[in-house]
Design an enzyme around this catalytic site. Structure first.
Site, PDB file in Angstrom:
ATOM      1  N   ASN A  35       2.981   0.695   3.134  1.00 51.82           N
ATOM      2  CA  ASN A  35       4.046   0.944   4.103  1.00 51.82           C
ATOM      3  C   ASN A  35       4.275  -0.347   4.885  1.00 51.82           C
ATOM      4  OD1 ASN A  35       5.752   1.855   6.082  1.00 51.82           O
ATOM      5  ND2 ASN A  35       4.264   3.213   7.089  1.00 51.82           N
ATOM      6  N   LYS A  39       6.592  -0.999   6.937  1.00 53.98           N
ATOM      7  CA  LYS A  39       7.193  -0.731   8.260  1.00 53.98           C
ATOM      8  C   LYS A  39       8.349  -1.709   8.514  1.00 53.98           C
ATOM      9  CE  LYS A  39       2.877   1.293   9.713  1.00 53.98           C
ATOM     10  NZ  LYS A  39       1.964   1.628  10.792  1.00 53.98           N
ATOM     11  N   HIS A  42       6.359  10.211   9.490  1.00 53.11           N
ATOM     12  CA  HIS A  42       5.354   9.251   9.978  1.00 53.11           C
ATOM     13  C   HIS A  42       5.258   9.390  11.499  1.00 53.11           C
ATOM     14  CE1 HIS A  42       3.332   5.525  10.962  1.00 53.11           C
ATOM     15  NE2 HIS A  42       2.945   5.477   9.705  1.00 53.11           N
ATOM     16  N   GLU A  91       5.015   7.293  13.757  1.00 58.03           N
ATOM     17  CA  GLU A  91       5.887   6.379  14.522  1.00 58.03           C
ATOM     18  C   GLU A  91       7.293   6.945  14.633  1.00 58.03           C
ATOM     19  OE1 GLU A  91       4.949   2.871  12.255  1.00 58.03           O
ATOM     20  OE2 GLU A  91       2.946   2.867  13.141  1.00 58.03           O
ATOM     21  N   GLU A  98      -3.023  10.952   8.715  1.00 59.02           N
ATOM     22  CA  GLU A  98      -3.080   9.708   9.478  1.00 59.02           C
ATOM     23  C   GLU A  98      -3.297  10.020  10.956  1.00 59.02           C
ATOM     24  OE1 GLU A  98      -0.916   6.239   7.430  1.00 59.02           O
ATOM     25  OE2 GLU A  98       0.564   7.363   8.551  1.00 59.02           O
ATOM     26  N   GLY A 122      -3.033   1.220  13.030  1.00 61.18           N
ATOM     27  CA  GLY A 122      -2.847  -0.128  13.571  1.00 61.18           C
ATOM     28  C   GLY A 122      -3.844  -0.506  14.658  1.00 61.18           C
ATOM     29  N   SER A 173      -5.659   2.147   9.594  1.00 61.36           N
ATOM     30  CA  SER A 173      -6.604   1.017   9.621  1.00 61.36           C
ATOM     31  C   SER A 173      -7.455   0.913   8.358  1.00 61.36           C
ATOM     32  CB  SER A 173      -7.478   1.071  10.884  1.00 61.36           C
ATOM     33  OG  SER A 173      -6.673   0.902  12.033  1.00 61.36           O
TER      34      SER A 173
END
Ligand code: PGA
Length: 260
Positions: free
Chosen positions: A11, A13, A101, A103, A175, A181, A220
């Site tokens: 991904n 992003k 996702h 985000e 996730e 991250g 991560s």
């Protein structure tokens, strides 16, 4: 040993101009051993604007790496400024698409309803959805049970209206938000426990089809920890953000997953 073909997803992003994306894709393809693709499925999800050029690089290389998108709109077409439809993704060669996702859920205020609509549109359009679910830190602090309740609620909200006949294409990525991250991945044991709970939930929804659905871990993942996730019985791959922007790290991670 899992009966499921492992799925490793990059991904990217909101990273990489088109030129940078082409260079990164070429670098990844140069490092991936073609034999790796026999036993694994590798998907790369660049930004929308890079999809066409990245597809050309993959095609030119005759690679088995698959193209994926990071998001989609659920409507087939119309006045939805800035949005991209399933048909457009299919036309550019996307076989996969990330949905829900964290985000997008957090920064773009996407709710369970939008996630369910997107998922349905993807399945109808023949693109395999990678449904992302995961609990925030404050829920995990309340314990494993609270985290499980939160995640399973997201799974049910997205999938309860999905037809079993279409469900076989689906993958689910666990996730935990606190791991994305941050450098603080979940432990492989915790990820496995959650994946097993997700598979149970999928069994309730889709019966035996659940045994064929791939459940990924994301958050991560890196060269140093990926090998510990691979042997977990309910984990069938990884969703890799930051480390997928480094061709050497990403190709090494594909290989590490395969070697387990
Ligand atoms: P990360 O991102 O690997 O950078 O933690 C994973 C993801 O958000 O899919």
């Amino acid at each position: 040993m899992s009966k499921r073909t492992p799925l490793i997803v990059a991904n990217w992003k909101m990273n990489k101009t088109t030129v940078e994306a082409v260079l990164l894709m070429q670098d990844i393809l140069n490092r991936l051993n073609p034999g790796e693709m026999d036993s694994h499925e590798v998907v790369v999800c660049p930004p929308f604007i890079d999809l066409k050029q990245v597809a050309t690089v993959i095609e030119y290389d005759r690679s088995e790496v698959r193209l994926g998108a990071q998001d989609v709109h659920w409507r087939p077409d119309g006045a939805y400024t800035g949005a991209i439809s399933v048909r457009m993704l299919a036309a550019v060669g996307c076989r996969f698409c990330i949905v829900g996702h964290s985000e997008r859920r957090q920064m773009f205020r996407e709710g369970d309803q939008e996630v369910a609509w997107k998922l349905e549109a993807l399945l109808d359009g023949g693109i395999a959805p990678i449904l992302c679910v995961g609990e925030p830190a404050e829920v995990r602090e309340r314990g494993r049970r609270a985290a499980e309740d939160f995640v399973l609620q997201q799974v049910k909200a997205a999938l309860s209206t999905v037809d079993t006949a279409l469900a076989a294409k689906l993958a689910v990525a666990y996730e935990p938000i606190w791991s994305i991250g941050t450098g603080a991945a979940a432990t492989p044991e915790d990820a496995q426990r959650m994946a097993a709970a997700i598979r149970d939930c999928l069994r309730q929804l889709f019966g035996d089809v659940a045994e064929r659905l791939r459940i990924l871990y994301g958050g991560s993942l890196n060269v140093g920890n990926v090998a510990m996730f691979a042997p977990q019985p309910d984990l069938d791959g990884g969703l890799i953000g930051g480390a997928s922007l480094d061709a050497q790290a990403f190709s090494q991670m594909v290989q590490l997953w395969r070697d387990q």
